[in-house]
Design an enzyme around this catalytic site. Structure first.
Site, PDB file in Angstrom:
ATOM      1  N   GLY A  42       0.865  -1.176   0.000  1.00 58.18           N
ATOM      2  CA  GLY A  42       0.000   0.000   0.000  1.00 58.18           C
ATOM      3  C   GLY A  42       0.900   1.223   0.000  1.00 58.18           C
ATOM      4  O   GLY A  42       2.081   1.146  -0.369  1.00 58.18           O
ATOM      5  N   HIS A 266     -15.543   6.456  12.246  1.00 54.77           N
ATOM      6  CA  HIS A 266     -15.739   7.624  11.396  1.00 54.77           C
ATOM      7  C   HIS A 266     -17.202   8.054  11.409  1.00 54.77           C
ATOM      8  O   HIS A 266     -18.086   7.222  11.246  1.00 54.77           O
ATOM      9  CB  HIS A 266     -15.306   7.266   9.973  1.00 54.77           C
ATOM     10  CG  HIS A 266     -15.092   8.479   9.107  1.00 54.77           C
ATOM     11  ND1 HIS A 266     -16.127   9.272   8.703  1.00 54.77           N
ATOM     12  CD2 HIS A 266     -13.969   9.023   8.588  1.00 54.77           C
ATOM     13  CE1 HIS A 266     -15.637  10.263   7.959  1.00 54.77           C
ATOM     14  NE2 HIS A 266     -14.326  10.137   7.884  1.00 54.77           N
ATOM     15  N   SER A 284     -16.958  11.036   2.512  1.00 55.72           N
ATOM     16  CA  SER A 284     -15.809  11.818   2.984  1.00 55.72           C
ATOM     17  C   SER A 284     -16.191  12.859   4.021  1.00 55.72           C
ATOM     18  O   SER A 284     -17.238  13.491   3.973  1.00 55.72           O
ATOM     19  CB  SER A 284     -15.141  12.520   1.817  1.00 55.72           C
ATOM     20  OG  SER A 284     -14.212  13.450   2.316  1.00 55.72           O
ATOM     21  N   ARG A 330     -13.418  13.697  14.658  1.00 51.73           N
ATOM     22  CA  ARG A 330     -14.212  12.510  14.373  1.00 51.73           C
ATOM     23  C   ARG A 330     -14.771  11.823  15.604  1.00 51.73           C
ATOM     24  O   ARG A 330     -15.929  11.422  15.627  1.00 51.73           O
ATOM     25  CB  ARG A 330     -13.340  11.503  13.625  1.00 51.73           C
ATOM     26  CG  ARG A 330     -12.959  12.013  12.280  1.00 51.73           C
ATOM     27  CD  ARG A 330     -12.034  11.073  11.573  1.00 51.73           C
ATOM     28  NE  ARG A 330     -11.797  11.626  10.252  1.00 51.73           N
ATOM     29  CZ  ARG A 330     -10.956  11.109   9.378  1.00 51.73           C
ATOM     30  NH1 ARG A 330     -10.256  10.037   9.700  1.00 51.73           N
ATOM     31  NH2 ARG A 330     -10.821  11.659   8.202  1.00 51.73           N
ATOM     32  N   LEU A 440      -2.459   9.235   5.290  1.00 54.02           N
ATOM     33  CA  LEU A 440      -1.697   9.167   4.040  1.00 54.02           C
ATOM     34  C   LEU A 440      -0.341   9.815   4.267  1.00 54.02           C
ATOM     35  O   LEU A 440       0.703   9.327   3.834  1.00 54.02           O
ATOM     36  CB  LEU A 440      -2.453   9.887   2.925  1.00 54.02           C
ATOM     37  CG  LEU A 440      -3.873   9.374   2.656  1.00 54.02           C
ATOM     38  CD1 LEU A 440      -4.506  10.166   1.511  1.00 54.02           C
ATOM     39  CD2 LEU A 440      -3.861   7.896   2.309  1.00 54.02           C
TER      40      LEU A 440
HETATM   41  C1  LIG Z   1     -12.552   4.667   3.014  1.00 54.70           C
HETATM   42  C2  LIG Z   1     -11.306   5.258   3.603  1.00 54.70           C
HETATM   43  C3  LIG Z   1     -10.955   6.573   3.339  1.00 54.70           C
HETATM   44  C4  LIG Z   1      -9.791   7.128   3.864  1.00 54.70           C
HETATM   45  N1  LIG Z   1      -9.493   8.426   3.581  1.00 54.70           N
HETATM   46  C5  LIG Z   1      -8.340   8.958   4.066  1.00 54.70           C
HETATM   47  C6  LIG Z   1      -7.972  10.301   3.743  1.00 54.70           C
HETATM   48  O1  LIG Z   1      -8.688  11.005   3.036  1.00 54.70           O
HETATM   49  N2  LIG Z   1      -6.813  10.784   4.225  1.00 54.70           N
HETATM   50  C7  LIG Z   1      -5.992  10.024   5.008  1.00 54.70           C
HETATM   51  O2  LIG Z   1      -4.937  10.519   5.392  1.00 54.70           O
HETATM   52  N3  LIG Z   1      -6.306   8.749   5.310  1.00 54.70           N
HETATM   53  C8  LIG Z   1      -7.456   8.201   4.875  1.00 54.70           C
HETATM   54  N4  LIG Z   1      -7.781   6.896   5.193  1.00 54.70           N
HETATM   55  C9  LIG Z   1      -6.809   6.060   5.926  1.00 54.70           C
HETATM   56  C10 LIG Z   1      -5.718   5.575   5.000  1.00 54.70           C
HETATM   57  O3  LIG Z   1      -6.245   5.298   3.729  1.00 54.70           O
HETATM   58  C11 LIG Z   1      -5.030   4.316   5.492  1.00 54.70           C
HETATM   59  O4  LIG Z   1      -4.678   4.448   6.820  1.00 54.70           O
HETATM   60  C12 LIG Z   1      -3.769   4.043   4.704  1.00 54.70           C
HETATM   61  O5  LIG Z   1      -4.024   4.061   3.334  1.00 54.70           O
HETATM   62  C13 LIG Z   1      -3.121   2.732   5.090  1.00 54.70           C
HETATM   63  O6  LIG Z   1      -2.038   2.464   4.222  1.00 54.70           O
HETATM   64  P1  LIG Z   1      -1.021   1.314   4.498  1.00 54.70           P
HETATM   65  O7  LIG Z   1       0.015   1.418   3.458  1.00 54.70           O
HETATM   66  O8  LIG Z   1      -0.598   1.341   5.905  1.00 54.70           O
HETATM   67  O9  LIG Z   1      -1.875  -0.029   4.321  1.00 54.70           O
HETATM   68  P2  LIG Z   1      -2.794  -0.565   3.124  1.00 54.70           P
HETATM   69  O10 LIG Z   1      -2.992   0.398   2.053  1.00 54.70           O
HETATM   70  O11 LIG Z   1      -3.986  -1.168   3.782  1.00 54.70           O
HETATM   71  O12 LIG Z   1      -1.936  -1.717   2.503  1.00 54.70           O
HETATM   72  C14 LIG Z   1      -1.726  -2.931   3.134  1.00 54.70           C
HETATM   73  C15 LIG Z   1      -0.897  -3.798   2.227  1.00 54.70           C
HETATM   74  O13 LIG Z   1      -0.460  -4.921   2.935  1.00 54.70           O
HETATM   75  C16 LIG Z   1      -0.732  -6.092   2.222  1.00 54.70           C
HETATM   76  N5  LIG Z   1      -0.879  -7.147   3.219  1.00 54.70           N
HETATM   77  C17 LIG Z   1      -1.560  -7.114   4.387  1.00 54.70           C
HETATM   78  N6  LIG Z   1      -1.398  -8.271   5.056  1.00 54.70           N
HETATM   79  C18 LIG Z   1      -0.593  -9.037   4.294  1.00 54.70           C
HETATM   80  C19 LIG Z   1      -0.075 -10.351   4.443  1.00 54.70           C
HETATM   81  N7  LIG Z   1      -0.332 -11.084   5.520  1.00 54.70           N
HETATM   82  N8  LIG Z   1       0.696 -10.834   3.450  1.00 54.70           N
HETATM   83  C20 LIG Z   1       0.970 -10.101   2.328  1.00 54.70           C
HETATM   84  N9  LIG Z   1       0.511  -8.853   2.154  1.00 54.70           N
HETATM   85  C21 LIG Z   1      -0.265  -8.338   3.133  1.00 54.70           C
HETATM   86  C22 LIG Z   1      -1.928  -5.768   1.385  1.00 54.70           C
HETATM   87  O14 LIG Z   1      -1.990  -6.628   0.273  1.00 54.70           O
HETATM   88  C23 LIG Z   1      -1.603  -4.338   0.994  1.00 54.70           C
HETATM   89  O15 LIG Z   1      -0.708  -4.324  -0.083  1.00 54.70           O
HETATM   90  C24 LIG Z   1      -8.950   6.343   4.679  1.00 54.70           C
HETATM   91  C25 LIG Z   1      -9.300   5.028   4.956  1.00 54.70           C
HETATM   92  C26 LIG Z   1     -10.487   4.500   4.469  1.00 54.70           C
HETATM   93  C27 LIG Z   1     -10.888   3.130   4.868  1.00 54.70           C
END
Ligand SMILES: Cc1cc2nc3c(=O)[nH]c(=O)nc-3n(C[C@H](O)[C@H](O)[C@H](O)COP(=O)(O)OP(=O)(O)OC[C@H]3O[C@@H](n4cnc5c(N)ncnc54)[C@H](O)[C@@H]3O)c2cc1C
Ligand code: SF4
Ligand code: FES
Lengths: 632, 246
Positions: A42, A266, A284, A330, A440
């Site tokens: 991610g 939220h 949002s 929130r 983000l």
């Molecule tokens: C609907 C929604 C809207 C949001 N809007 C905002 C916003 O406007 N602004 C903001 O700042 N934040 C926002 N957030 C929060 C933010 O999007 C997330 O906190 C953030 O994107 C998380 O990113 P990450 O890279 O930590 O994890 P993720 O993007 O969840 O990525 C996780 C990764 O890990 C991999 N993975 C997980 N477990 C395993 C495993 N066991 N083996 C192999 N791969 C695995 C998945 O395949 C994926 O690639 C929002 C969240 C949601 C739900």
């Protein structure tokens, strides 16, 4: 084990520079000889894997998705913060730092948050250079907007698809490294366990989700960027496959789990429609800039929203919080909505409040509202069949984000040397409540600008040699576990057991918690655990592509994590941010912190035989003095 | 409402598949199509039968994971939506609904309704980015970009990589997908330096991966859930000409 957060010496403004200078470096020639596993692609994982690849490390990246572009980060709508002060409204690094500490209700580490604020501006610059199409003004420069909980405009956005555009930027950077073989990409491959050798993280055991093959992968360091665990509630705004297995398995191998009970609910989500609902959709937060939240003054008012006159409406947020009104953080907005509904003022069956755009449309015209929120209104219309331009939207809070996660020090390293955690998977920067547009920012700061430095300090020191077979015993454990699961022949599906867990967590460890409920939850979860062991049913034969098996394995981990969340909520004798303990509230029903005794990060150590053990990292506030948050 | 589903079942990539019929009763019109499949799968598991393999993740139209061919249309009836956004109110009670995976040489079926779209990743890997290392960037506002250009680039950048364009195209061409990326970066000054190599390499990879040629039928634009416009294909052609006739 005592917790050393490794916070650098010196004034807060200089800590990061100081740390960078003190850290050991790995020479470019030696980076080639160092291997790193990144689990999760991610925002946090893709940015880290790409940056490490660019630096010349040998990287293997894993995701259970079919492509890194699908990570849950893609769904983030609203935006990303950076204190560029382009809006000329008095923003600064210090103000972002201050807002984040305050917004987090004084349960985050000052040094980490300051660094986050310091580095966040670089993200915008880097993403622009990658070709991320941020919103622009007519003069061609970047546009900003304000976002819940703050009074300056520091949020950069790409319509309602900011997460998508940032992730595609990071995915592009990662793809470039994959193209040159600097990063080996393992898609559709799920990490199921961590390999620890002589106290250090040295690899992972993973399952190829198509062939079913289980294998171990060794490296000099392992990074988990696997996202949050809101799906412990079953229904949440997270993607349906988001899960906690990677961090939970790491926890069981020795990584402390920090603040598990800090979850964010939220306030503006589309209410659930029926029993078969599989996920909740976020509307949002930016909608609260123009929409007004209200309920009828009369309980059970059956009139349509537009037929209820002004005098019969209670705009409760504007009433209780005259200065912030609909823009309170929130946690506050969510809790008040629940309170209204619990007291019988909810609409549409009792579990919804109105978010009304009638005034905004009258004031600014339909076109202007459509410009800003058109795509969100379309989503709402598609899902509910109701037109928000003419009928007030109905919304209800939903689990959305988890502030808790693996405990990490200033270097983002967990309590297992060589194991790092980034993004939503760690606990680091948001305390007890996260501000909008800050996740983000944290993911990309961790991945682009922090980890690539701090990991060097670890990799620069000599590491003992380990044999390629060191992971075999764990591989066998994983195989046995999956064999047991795939032969389960009880009567309840993994999905239905997950639903049951969700009910327990939402009712008793959700938006507000109390001792009696939490104790009941512990019992309920114990019973559920037994049911899972005795009565699970799978009907997909074999271990090749088997979605039932994937799910069952994740649910098993969720049940255990749920238990720890409840334990954490029980021991935290105060209300702070998203953690509202009914026993601890002011006369006006606001969260009442206990700074004297509870100003700590809880860090839980797993124990095979006994209860988990609580360690505490004391928090010091040298710059932002804890006060009762007030949004009145 | 009640519906009858005719669903493609295929145990694995190398085993032949076929349709099977499943009646589903008591469907609520507010349910999403995928939730209806969830319900069917729960009953299948309960009765000891193997549930249907299908993919989805965000379930809100943004990740591009879902993608079913429903009654002969990519993502089913309705314009501008993905399969996960499709609600049952679009169908009539008693209707027979045919559900198939995407069909294209470059998207082999892995199981039932799941296909392998890693060919899309390889197209991007061959050039769908700006080559900028972390740490090299100037201040974000150094380079003003006209709002109209930025907006048009954004329109192209909204592609979710679902593959509906390929599934819809009679030649199984990936032109709309490829063009969306080429066009986004061609519209922005950051993409300029590598523009020529990018378009040549991405088009070459597209052909190597087994996607067909674009014959300008325009079906892709209609079925694209993000309504990516054919003008981006036109821009790809221009970029390609510029790059090859130097
Ligand atoms: C609907 C929604 C809207 C949001 N809007 C905002 C916003 O406007 N602004 C903001 O700042 N934040 C926002 N957030 C929060 C933010 O999007 C997330 O906190 C953030 O994107 C998380 O990113 P990450 O890279 O930590 O994890 P993720 O993007 O969840 O990525 C996780 C990764 O890990 C991999 N993975 C997980 N477990 C395993 C495993 N066991 N083996 C192999 N791969 C695995 C998945 O395949 C994926 O690639 C929002 C969240 C949601 C739900
Ligand atoms: S161009 Fe449209 S149909 Fe094709 S992959 Fe992108 S979003 Fe899907
Ligand atoms: S599941 Fe993400 S687009 Fe449909």
């Amino acid at each position: 084990m005592s917790l050393d957060a490794r916070i650098p010496e010196g004034p807060i403004q200089q800590k990061w520079d100081h740390c960078k200078f003190e850290m050991k470096l790995v020479s470019p020639a030696n980076r080639r000889k160092r291997s790193v596993i990144v689990v999760g692609t991610g925002l946090a994982g893709a940015s880290a894997a790409a940056s490490l690849g660019e630096m010349g490390y040998n990287v293997s990246a894993f995701t259970y998705h079919d492509s890194p572009r699908r990570a849950h980060s893609i769904a983030a709508q609203g935006g990303i913060n950076a204190p560029k002060n382009y809006a000329n409204d008095g923003d600064s690094i210090y103000r972002l730092f201050y807002d984040t500490i305050k917004g987090g209700d004084y349960r985050a580490r000052e040094a980490n948050v300051y660094r986050l604020a310091q580095l966040s501006g670089n993200i915008i610059d880097h993403c622009v250079a990658q070709g991320v199409p941020f919103a622009r003004e007519y003069g061609g420069l970047l546009a900003n907007r304000s976002f819940g909980g703050v009074q300056v405009s520091r949020t950069f956005y790409a319509r309602g698809q900011t997460g998508q555009q940032l992730l595609l930027g990071a995915y592009g950077a990662l793809s470039r490294q994959v193209h040159t073989n600097q990063v080996r990409m393992f898609s559709r491959t799920e990490m199921l366990d961590l390999i620890v050798v002589d106290g250090r993280a040295r690899g992972i055991v993973a399952r190829d989700l198509v062939s079913g093959k289980i294998s171990s992968h060794m490296a000099d360091a392992v990074i988990l960027a696997t996202g949050g665990y809101s799906n412990v509630f079953y229904l949440s705004t997270n993607a349906i496959n988001s899960n906690a297995t990677a961090i939970w398995r790491a926890h069981k191998r020795g990584a402390y789990f920090a603040n598990p009970c800090f979850t964010q609910i939220h306030p503006t989500c589309i209410p659930r429609a029926g029993e078969s609902q599989s996920k909740l959709t976020l509307m949002s937060e930016s909608l609260r800039n123009d929409g007004r939240i209200w309920v009828p003054k009369q309980k059970g008012d059956k009139r349509r929203a537009r037929d209820i006159p002004e005098s019969d409406r209670d705009y409760y947020l504007e009433r209780i919080y005259p200065s912030f009104g609909n823009l309170v953080p929130r946690d506050v907005a969510s809790r008040r909505a629940k309170e209204m509904c619990d007291n019988g003022y909810g609409v549409a069956g009792g579990y919804a409040v109105y978010l009304d755009f009638a005034d905004a449309i009258q004031r600014d015209g339909k076109d202007s509202v459509e410009q800003k929120y058109g795509n969100l209104f379309d989503i709402y219309h598609e899902i509910t069949g109701e037109n928000p331009y003419t009928t007030a939207m109905k919304i209800y809070p939903a689990p959305h984000y988890t502030m808790g996660g693996l405990w990490v020090d200033y270097h983002l390293m967990t309590t297992i040397p060589g194991l790092f955690a980034l993004g939503e998977a760690n606990f680091s920067d948001h305390g007890a409540n996260r501000l909008g547009a800050s996740a983000l920012m944290q993911c990309l700061t961790d991945g682009y600008f922090v980890l690539p430095y701090t990991i060097g300090d670890y990799l620069a020191k000599p590491l003992p040699h380990v044999s390629e077979d060191a992971g075999k015993p764990i591989e066998r454990e994983v195989t046995d576990r999956l064999n047991i699961l795939s032969n389960a022949s009880g009567s309840q599906t993994a999905m239905s057991l997950h639903q049951k867990l969700g009910h327990i967590m939402w009712d008793k460890c959700g938006m507000s918690r109390n001792e009696t409920g939490l104790k009941e939850a512990l019992n309920d979860i114990k019973t559920l655990k037994e049911t899972f062991q005795k009565d699970l049913k799978l009907s997909t034969p074999g271990q090749t592509l088997n979605q039932e098996l994937e799910r069952a394995n994740r649910v098993a981990d969720y049940i255990e994590l749920g238990e720890l969340m409840v334990q954490d909520a029980l021991t935290r004798e105060e209300s702070c941010g998203g953690h509202f303990r009914e026993e601890h509230q002011t006369e006006e029903n606001e969260a009442k912190r206990n700074d004297e005794n509870q100003s700590y990060v809880s860090a839980w150590a797993y124990s095979e035989k006994k209860e988990a053990v609580l360690h505490k990292e004391a928090l010091a506030f040298d710059h932002v003095k804890p006060t009762q948050r007030s949004y009145k | 409402m009640n519906v009858i589903l005719k669903i493609w079942r295929q145990p694995s990539k190398d085993t032949p598949g076929g349709f099977e019929t499943y009646p589903v009763a008591d469907v609520s019109p507010d349910m999403s199509f995928l939730e209806m499949l969830d319900v069917l799968n729960e009953t299948l598991t309960q009765s000891g039968k193997e549930p249907i393999a299908f993919e989805s993740d965000c379930r809100e139209g943004i990740c591009g994971t879902c993608g079913l061919f429903i009654n002969g249309r990519a993502h089913g009836p309705g314009l501008g939506i993905t399969t996960c956004e499709l609600r049952m109110r679009r169908f009539k009670s008693g209707e027979t609904i045919v559900v198939e995976p995407w069909r294209a040489k470059a998207f082999p079926v892995l199981k039932d309704l799941i296909v392998d779209r890693s060919s899309f990743d390889r197209i991007i890997q061959s050039g769908g980015y700006v080559s900028v290392n972390t740490g090299n960037a100037l201040d974000g506002n150094t380079l003003p970009i006209a709002k109209t250009k930025a907006d048009e680039a954004f329109d192209a950048a909204t592609c979710i990589g679902c593959g509906a364009c390929v599934a819809t195209c009679k030649n199984a061409s990936a032109m709309l997908f490829t063009a969306a990326k080429v066009s986004q970066l061609a519209l922005l000054p950051q993409g300029e330096v590598e523009a020529q190599d990018r378009v040549i390499n991405m088009v070459k990879t597209m052909e190597l991966e087994g996607f067909g040629h674009c014959s300008n039928t325009g079906a892709c634009e209609i079925e694209c859930p993000k309504q990516i416009s054919l003008t981006h294909i036109a821009r790809l052609h221009r970029e390609y000409l510029k790059a090859t006739f130097k």
